[in-house]
Scaffold this motif. Structure first.
Motif, PDB file in Angstrom:
ATOM      1  N   LEU A 116       3.069   4.267   3.221  1.00  0.00           N
ATOM      2  CA  LEU A 116       3.393   2.936   3.724  1.00  0.00           C
ATOM      3  C   LEU A 116       4.821   2.585   3.302  1.00  0.00           C
ATOM      4  N   ALA A 134      -3.261  -3.428  -4.583  1.00  0.00           N
ATOM      5  CA  ALA A 134      -4.435  -3.790  -3.764  1.00  0.00           C
ATOM      6  C   ALA A 134      -5.208  -2.534  -3.363  1.00  0.00           C
ATOM      7  N   THR A 138      -9.157  -2.241  -4.616  1.00  0.00           N
ATOM      8  CA  THR A 138     -10.259  -2.160  -3.662  1.00  0.00           C
ATOM      9  C   THR A 138     -10.831  -0.742  -3.592  1.00  0.00           C
ATOM     10  N   GLU A 140      -9.625   1.917  -2.603  1.00  0.00           N
ATOM     11  CA  GLU A 140      -9.269   2.768  -1.465  1.00  0.00           C
ATOM     12  C   GLU A 140      -8.603   4.042  -1.972  1.00  0.00           C
ATOM     13  N   THR A 197       0.784 -11.325  -4.141  1.00  0.00           N
ATOM     14  CA  THR A 197       0.738 -11.354  -2.688  1.00  0.00           C
ATOM     15  C   THR A 197       2.156 -11.430  -2.137  1.00  0.00           C
TER      16      THR A 197
ATOM     17  N   HIS B 154      -3.671  -1.369   8.647  1.00  0.00           N
ATOM     18  CA  HIS B 154      -3.318  -2.267   7.546  1.00  0.00           C
ATOM     19  C   HIS B 154      -3.885  -3.665   7.796  1.00  0.00           C
ATOM     20  N   ARG B 157      -7.330  -3.515   6.774  1.00  0.00           N
ATOM     21  CA  ARG B 157      -7.334  -3.489   5.303  1.00  0.00           C
ATOM     22  C   ARG B 157      -7.189  -4.909   4.740  1.00  0.00           C
ATOM     23  N   LEU B 158      -6.252  -5.688   5.277  1.00  0.00           N
ATOM     24  CA  LEU B 158      -6.040  -7.053   4.764  1.00  0.00           C
ATOM     25  C   LEU B 158      -7.312  -7.900   4.906  1.00  0.00           C
ATOM     26  N   GLN B 161      -9.883  -6.561   2.385  1.00  0.00           N
ATOM     27  CA  GLN B 161      -9.511  -6.909   1.010  1.00  0.00           C
ATOM     28  C   GLN B 161      -9.615  -8.410   0.762  1.00  0.00           C
ATOM     29  N   ARG B 163      -7.557 -10.588   1.882  1.00  0.00           N
ATOM     30  CA  ARG B 163      -6.214 -11.164   1.727  1.00  0.00           C
ATOM     31  C   ARG B 163      -5.796 -11.964   2.950  1.00  0.00           C
TER      32      ARG B 163
END
Lengths: 252, 379
Positions: A116, A134, A138, A140, A197, B154, B157-158, B161, B163
């Motif tokens: 990413l 994150a 989580t 992942e 965040t 993604h 994913r957000l 999660q 978010r």
């Protein structure tokens, strides 16, 4: 949790010397890739993480950068204008992509997982750390290598001249791991990431001078990890573009 | 948790809007040709897939494409300003080089230096977030030509999660002399239209476009659902795909695993399908490795609109969503004669009517990245 960190100054000559043992013909690479290769290897070495340990764990590779490949863009397009399409280096065109650094790091170190490249203006560095944390939180992935890189040169200088600011480079690498992953190899945490965040916000402001680019907030993370994180710390990065990120570090 | 697709927007060489794009896809229309928008005297014979007429120097072509796609998606999804401005709404932008056209014009002295503010990769996302009032998570994700598919993953994913509660996913890239010349310098561009998976293919065609997909968590109405995502590096070469398709195969398996599905549950595949020999062969190997010797029917959209780079994965998701809604899998424009080495069932000539419940869309890109998403029909 953060189990290793490394930072340095992206000087091309030093990077070339450092990259010789990592890739064949490092001269073919742009400075961003050289910086990523060197930073990644240094942080993995300092953590004692070898290719086999990466392969055993689910993992991801991330980079945060504000300037991205602006230098390489200018270099490549300058070649086309100066010597013509036929003689321009086609390889250089590929290096105008800001995720190429992740491909080089993946090949050199055996990262087969997801990648990413995150760009959030001056909040890019903290945003990449937030994304890495994150992924671990989580479950992942068990391990995430996060690079924060902004390399500078004449083109970047011109961009920031136009914006009325002086950019500051950054080259840093962070190894983030789940507790079981770190525990299995007997690694200690430097700090935990307890929150964070990256978001958009209407917060117009002036360009700082000097401008830390993706290093905003990341420089405080580096300093805190160097000093030892004794209590919860909150780092924030705000960009005039509206991009904002915050990251909270806790004691190991 | 699945992500509900609740709104779509697109602008491609097939036309403005999702229905124009889907109609072009179903017709298998080749919408590429010599450039009308670029100053490229040395590349007059080159095909490109243009979605906009010529724009003024310094005008941000990518931003115009992006606004068109996002505006359509928000209207389609019925998202009002309050929903967009809710802190639970995220904006994710997939692009390879969104601001490069502006940057190039400044480098050439055709646009003033202060236009360089639109050049950094994050600039377009920040501008859109400001215009729309998005104050939830905002990020630009760039993983070369896999960006569009990766950003859908993604977004999922957000939501998983926690978010974000909803995500505006945008894929966008615009043509510029920089991009067209760059593709040409790779010596991988086609003579004429691109012919993905065709035995006589001659290479790729550069394109441009934008597509937007609105994702929402929780239960409710949907046009389709994103149910799985996988991403993986080849870790072999930065500009050539792994011949054994290892990275794409891993990405596909991971996408299926996160979807909780087996390969036998996939009814069709939207391939990367660039029409370069190396890519087509790599995809053939990867699909056979994951799906067995008879992979589900495959199509590529790049013969019709060119390779829209960072937008491609989102454009493909838009067409796949319409495919799930209609049961029609679009044909591969430009395809005439199959390559027997690939062992793939390429949908061509006309749309194929299929009982589509779940499909896979995959992308691969420079640096060795591969990404795959699983989309399923709305329940």
């Amino acid at each position: 949790m953060i189990t290793a960190v490394w930072s340095g100054v992206p000087d091309r000559d030093e990077l070339l010397a450092g990259a010789r043992s990592l890739v064949a013909r490092p001269e073919r690479l742009d400075v961003m890739c050289l910086a990523g290769l060197v930073a990644a290897r240094r942080v993995l070495e300092s953590a004692g993480v070898e290719e086999a340990a990466i392969a055993e764990r689910s993992h991801a590779l991330l980079v945060g950068s504000a300037a991205g490949c602006l230098e390489t863009d200018a270099l490549y397009y300058g070649q086309i204008m100066d010597v013509g399409l036929e003689r321009a280096n086609p390889r250089l065109f590929a290096y105008t992509l800001s995720n190429m650094v992740l491909g080089e790091v993946a090949i050199a170190n055996g990262f087969m997982g997801d990648q990413l490249a995150v760009s959030c203006g001056r909040a890019s560095g903290l945003a990449a750390l937030v994304e890495g944390a994150a992924l671990i939180d989580t479950e992942e992935v068990e391990l995430a290598l996060v690079l924060v890189i902004d390399v500078l040169g004449p083109a970047t200088g011109r961009l920031f001249d136009a914006l009325g600011t002086v950019p500051v480079p950054i080259m840093a690498a962070f190894l983030l791991e789940s507790r079981p992953s770190a525990g299995a190899r007997g690694a200690a945490a430097l700090a935990t990431v307890s929150g964070g965040t990256a978001f958009g916000a209407r917060r117009p402001g002036s360009w700082p001078d000097p401008d830390p680019l993706a290093g905003e907030g990341v420089d405080e993370v580096l300093a805190a990890l160097g000093d030892g994180v004794g209590a919860s710390l909150r780092m924030e990065a705000r960009c005039t573009s509206g991009h904002t990120a915050w990251l909270e570090l806790g004691p190991a | 948790m699945n992500a509900r697709i609740t709104g779509l927007g697109a602008v491609t060489a097939w036309g403005l809007g999702v229905e124009a794009t889907f109609a072009g896809a179903l017709e298998g229309r080749i919408a590429t040709g010599p450039s009308e928008a670029l100053d490229l005297p040395e590349l007059r014979a080159m095909h490109v897939g243009e979605a906009l007429p010529r724009t003024a120097p310094g005008e941000d072509r990518a931003a115009r494409l992006a606004r068109l796609a996002v505006t359509e998606a928000l209207a389609d999804g019925g998202w009002d300003g309050a929903r967009v401005r809710d802190p639970g709404t995220a904006l994710l932008v997939a692009t390879t080089k969104a601001g490069i056209g502006v940057g190039q014009h400044v480098l050439e002295g055709k646009a003033p230096a202060d236009r360089l503010a639109a050049y950094p990769l994050a600039a377009l996302g920040a501008e859109l977030a400001d215009e729309l009032g998005v104050c939830g998570p905002v990020a630009t994700i760039s993983v070369a030509c896999a960006s569009g598919t990766a950003v859908l993953g993604h977004g999922l994913r957000l939501l998983r999660q926690g978010r974000a509660r909803r995500v505006i996913v945008l894929g966008v890239d615009a043509l510029s002399e920089f991009i067209a010349l760059g593709f040409a310098s790779l010596r991988a561009t086609a003579r004429g239209p691109a012919r993905p998976f065709d035995v006589n293919r001659t290479g790729l065609v550069a394109g441009e476009g934008a597509a937007a997909v609105l994702l929402e968590g929780g239960e409710g109405p949907a046009r389709a659902r994103v149910v799985g995502y996988g991403g993986a590096n080849d870790a072999v070469h930065v500009t050539g795909p792994a011949k054994d398709g290892r990275g794409l195969a891993r990405a596909l398996r991971m996408a299926l695993r996160t979807a909780g599905m087996g390969p036998e549950q996939v009814d069709a595949v939207s391939a990367h399908g660039t029409a370069t020999r190396y890519n087509d062969q790599m995809e053939g190997v990867a699909y056979r490795s994951v799906f067995g010797e008879r992979p589900p029917p495959v199509h590529s959209l790049k013969g019709g609109i060119g390779h829209t780079m960072g937008a491609a994965g989102v454009v493909e998701a838009v067409v796949a969503t319409r495919g799930l809604e209609t049961g029609l899998w679009a044909p591969t424009a430009g395809f005439l004669e199959g390559d027997p080495e690939l062992g793939l069932d390429i949908v061509h000539a006309e749309p194929r009517e299929l009982p589509l419940a779940c499909v896979v869309s995959s992308s691969s890109g420079f640096s060795g990245i591969n990404a795959a998403v699983v989309l399923c029909r709305a329940r």
